[in-house]
Design a protein around this motif. Structure first.
Motif, PDB file in Angstrom:
ATOM      1  N   GLN A 260       0.624  -1.172  -0.025  1.00  0.00           N
ATOM      2  CA  GLN A 260      -0.031  -0.132   0.133  1.00  0.00           C
ATOM      3  C   GLN A 260       0.932   1.337   0.117  1.00  0.00           C
ATOM      4  N   SER A 261       2.026   1.204   0.467  1.00  0.00           N
ATOM      5  CA  SER A 261       2.962   2.176   0.507  1.00  0.00           C
ATOM      6  C   SER A 261       3.729   2.304  -0.782  1.00  0.00           C
ATOM      7  N   GLY A 262       3.596   1.394  -1.688  1.00  0.00           N
ATOM      8  CA  GLY A 262       4.175   1.667  -3.086  1.00  0.00           C
ATOM      9  C   GLY A 262       5.180   0.651  -3.410  1.00  0.00           C
ATOM     10  N   TYR A 263       5.523  -0.081  -2.478  1.00  0.00           N
ATOM     11  CA  TYR A 263       6.450  -1.442  -2.747  1.00  0.00           C
ATOM     12  C   TYR A 263       6.043  -2.603  -3.243  1.00  0.00           C
ATOM     13  N   HIS A 264       6.316  -3.079  -4.281  1.00  0.00           N
ATOM     14  CA  HIS A 264       5.650  -4.456  -4.691  1.00  0.00           C
ATOM     15  C   HIS A 264       6.715  -5.435  -5.132  1.00  0.00           C
ATOM     16  N   ASN A 265       8.223  -5.257  -4.924  1.00  0.00           N
ATOM     17  CA  ASN A 265       9.163  -6.387  -5.042  1.00  0.00           C
ATOM     18  C   ASN A 265       9.578  -6.951  -3.705  1.00  0.00           C
ATOM     19  N   ILE A 266       8.386  -7.712  -3.175  1.00  0.00           N
ATOM     20  CA  ILE A 266       8.655  -8.146  -1.740  1.00  0.00           C
ATOM     21  C   ILE A 266       8.496  -9.753  -1.802  1.00  0.00           C
ATOM     22  N   GLN A 267       9.642 -10.228  -1.289  1.00  0.00           N
ATOM     23  CA  GLN A 267       9.673 -11.981  -1.124  1.00  0.00           C
ATOM     24  C   GLN A 267       9.539 -12.180   0.432  1.00  0.00           C
ATOM     25  N   THR A 268       8.558 -13.132   0.667  1.00  0.00           N
ATOM     26  CA  THR A 268       8.436 -13.695   2.198  1.00  0.00           C
ATOM     27  C   THR A 268       9.056 -14.908   2.101  1.00  0.00           C
ATOM     28  N   ILE A 269       9.888 -15.488   3.053  1.00  0.00           N
ATOM     29  CA  ILE A 269      10.142 -16.652   3.384  1.00  0.00           C
ATOM     30  C   ILE A 269       9.884 -17.176   4.843  1.00  0.00           C
ATOM     31  N   LEU A 270       9.252 -18.138   4.893  1.00  0.00           N
ATOM     32  CA  LEU A 270       8.909 -18.858   6.438  1.00  0.00           C
ATOM     33  C   LEU A 270       9.936 -19.817   6.598  1.00  0.00           C
ATOM     34  N   MET A 271      10.785 -19.736   7.419  1.00  0.00           N
ATOM     35  CA  MET A 271      11.657 -21.042   7.816  1.00  0.00           C
ATOM     36  C   MET A 271      11.060 -21.863   8.796  1.00  0.00           C
ATOM     37  N   PRO A 272      10.950 -23.143   8.384  1.00  0.00           N
ATOM     38  CA  PRO A 272      10.287 -24.008   9.144  1.00  0.00           C
ATOM     39  C   PRO A 272      10.930 -24.511  10.503  1.00  0.00           C
ATOM     40  N   HIS A 273      10.118 -24.729  11.456  1.00  0.00           N
ATOM     41  CA  HIS A 273      10.498 -25.146  12.872  1.00  0.00           C
ATOM     42  C   HIS A 273      11.623 -23.986  13.318  1.00  0.00           C
ATOM     43  N   MET A 274      11.362 -22.742  13.421  1.00  0.00           N
ATOM     44  CA  MET A 274      12.083 -21.456  13.835  1.00  0.00           C
ATOM     45  C   MET A 274      10.962 -20.789  14.332  1.00  0.00           C
ATOM     46  N   LYS A 275      11.409 -20.049  15.472  1.00  0.00           N
ATOM     47  CA  LYS A 275      10.603 -19.037  16.013  1.00  0.00           C
ATOM     48  C   LYS A 275      11.364 -17.698  16.018  1.00  0.00           C
ATOM     49  N   HIS A 276      11.492 -16.821  16.837  1.00  0.00           N
ATOM     50  CA  HIS A 276      11.651 -15.327  16.530  1.00  0.00           C
ATOM     51  C   HIS A 276      12.958 -15.291  16.303  1.00  0.00           C
ATOM     52  N   GLU A 277      13.937 -15.673  16.844  1.00  0.00           N
ATOM     53  CA  GLU A 277      15.604 -15.364  16.671  1.00  0.00           C
ATOM     54  C   GLU A 277      15.835 -16.299  15.652  1.00  0.00           C
ATOM     55  N   VAL A 278      15.606 -16.260  14.443  1.00  0.00           N
ATOM     56  CA  VAL A 278      15.984 -17.299  13.485  1.00  0.00           C
ATOM     57  C   VAL A 278      17.618 -17.232  13.242  1.00  0.00           C
ATOM     58  N   LEU A 279      18.272 -16.478  13.515  1.00  0.00           N
ATOM     59  CA  LEU A 279      19.797 -16.244  13.531  1.00  0.00           C
ATOM     60  C   LEU A 279      20.338 -17.194  14.511  1.00  0.00           C
ATOM     61  N   PHE A 280      19.613 -17.549  15.599  1.00  0.00           N
ATOM     62  CA  PHE A 280      20.071 -18.422  16.570  1.00  0.00           C
ATOM     63  C   PHE A 280      19.335 -19.679  16.941  1.00  0.00           C
ATOM     64  N   GLU A 281      18.740 -20.196  15.884  1.00  0.00           N
ATOM     65  CA  GLU A 281      18.422 -21.271  15.891  1.00  0.00           C
ATOM     66  C   GLU A 281      19.378 -22.464  15.459  1.00  0.00           C
ATOM     67  N   LYS A 282      19.162 -23.750  15.677  1.00  0.00           N
ATOM     68  CA  LYS A 282      20.316 -24.664  15.266  1.00  0.00           C
ATOM     69  C   LYS A 282      20.457 -24.666  13.816  1.00  0.00           C
ATOM     70  N   ASP A 283      19.461 -24.461  13.046  1.00  0.00           N
ATOM     71  CA  ASP A 283      19.507 -24.606  11.530  1.00  0.00           C
ATOM     72  C   ASP A 283      20.021 -22.943  10.946  1.00  0.00           C
ATOM     73  N   HIS A 284      20.437 -22.109  11.811  1.00  0.00           N
ATOM     74  CA  HIS A 284      20.731 -20.844  11.358  1.00  0.00           C
ATOM     75  C   HIS A 284      21.443 -20.771   9.992  1.00  0.00           C
ATOM     76  N   ARG A 285      22.311 -21.708   9.670  1.00  0.00           N
ATOM     77  CA  ARG A 285      22.931 -21.528   8.358  1.00  0.00           C
ATOM     78  C   ARG A 285      22.073 -21.440   7.201  1.00  0.00           C
ATOM     79  N   LYS A 286      20.773 -22.017   7.293  1.00  0.00           N
ATOM     80  CA  LYS A 286      19.946 -21.972   6.136  1.00  0.00           C
ATOM     81  C   LYS A 286      19.550 -20.646   6.177  1.00  0.00           C
ATOM     82  N   VAL A 287      19.427 -19.823   7.248  1.00  0.00           N
ATOM     83  CA  VAL A 287      19.170 -18.369   7.029  1.00  0.00           C
ATOM     84  C   VAL A 287      19.946 -17.685   6.581  1.00  0.00           C
ATOM     85  N   TYR A 288      21.408 -17.864   7.077  1.00  0.00           N
ATOM     86  CA  TYR A 288      22.325 -17.285   6.303  1.00  0.00           C
ATOM     87  C   TYR A 288      22.476 -17.453   4.755  1.00  0.00           C
TER      88      TYR A 288
END
Length: 297
Positions: A260-288
């Motif tokens: 609505q603010s004008g941006y349209h090139n937006i990608q969302t990725i849901l990381m399975p079996h992860m909560k808020h701090e995705v950088l600190f989960e066991k599988d954080h390398r997948k986030v990297y």
């Protein structure tokens, strides 16, 4: 091999912004410069593992402590107190300009986690022309209780000072979430957060007002200029981060508000079996790796 250079940037008052630069390891010219904005209650050094990974991938990285956090503190901005939304955003613009002076031929990407993604979105409102991409994790959705929260804060300010904690405001505005189980599945991370003296335990009233005001500005269409509607934006969140992102409904609302603010090139990725701090989960390398892929596109 790792290179780090510490800097302090002067500001309008006694506070000097604590900045950490990780220059590119193998090339004079980095692939881009990633400017990291940390989340609530924390500090820049928590992002060093990601910064080192990006540095080894050919990027320069610049981390900073938000005012009232880490080492960006003074008598004017004591530990735990955030006085101004405008100042938090202006600090990040100042850091971007500092980056452009030191890396004049490089594009700048902002990565913000949680509260950092809130600051990053407010940064977009007037300064998106300074960036080439935006990455967000742990992205808070707009809180429908924000208008009520602001009215409550103004009432409580009649009897409490900005540097005092209000349990009532904390409960209403979401700064009193029981325990730490919502942070991550990784119990080692939760133990570190509990024991870390650099982590802020509770925000005082003034910081809560700043957070609620930031939330309110997300919804205000008058704040958005959108000079770069094609700006690539990655929203990368834990699939089980219901507390902060609002789950699928909250994520959809966050993306819809950006569109609505004008941006349209937006990608969302849901990381399975992860909560808020995705950088600190066991599988954080997948986030990297997901971040690295987005940066390289």
């Amino acid at each position: 091999m790792e290179k780090r250079i510490a800097h302090t940037l002067a500001t309008h008052n006694a506070t000097r912004l604590a900045v950490l630069e990780l220059p590119p390891l193998y090339y004079t010219q980095p692939r881009a410069v990633v400017q990291i904005i940390h989340g609530a209650m924390e500090y820049k050094e928590r992002y060093l593992p990601l910064a080192t990974y990006l540095q080894e991938s050919g990027y320069a990285v610049v981390l900073s402590d938000n005012r009232g956090h880490g080492h960006s503190v003074s008598a004017d901005d004591p530990f735990g107190l955030m006085k101004s939304v405008d100042q938090l955003v202006a600090d990040q613009v100042q850091i971007t300009n500092w980056i452009k002076e030191h890396y004049p031929q490089s594009e700048v990407v902002i990565y913000g986690h949680s509260m950092g993604s809130l600051i990053a979105r407010l940064y977009l409102q007037r300064h998106d022309h300074l960036l080439s991409k935006l990455i967000m994790t742990g992205t808070p959705n707009y809180n429908v209780l924000a208008p009520f929260g602001m009215r409550l804060i103004k009432l409580v300010q009649r009897v409490k000072k900005d540097d005092e904690v209000s349990n009532l405001v904390a409960r209403v505005c979401g700064n009193q979430i029981n325990g730490y189980s919502w942070l991550s599945y990784n119990q080692d991370n939760i133990a570190c957060v509990r024991q870390d003296p650099m982590m802020i335990k509770r925000y005082p009233l003034g910081s809560m007002k700043t957070l609620v005001e930031a939330d309110l500005r997300l919804k205000d269409p008058a704040q958005w200029q959108c000079r770069q509607p094609h700006l690539p934006i990655l929203n990368l969140v834990g699939a089980n981060d219901h507390q902060i992102t609002g789950g699928k409904k909250g994520i959809a609302d966050t993306v819809a508000r950006l569109k609505q603010s004008g941006y349209h090139n937006i990608q969302t990725i849901l990381m399975p079996h992860m909560k808020h701090e995705v950088l600190f989960e066991k599988d954080h390398r997948k986030v990297y790796q997901a971040m690295n892929k987005f940066l390289a596109e």
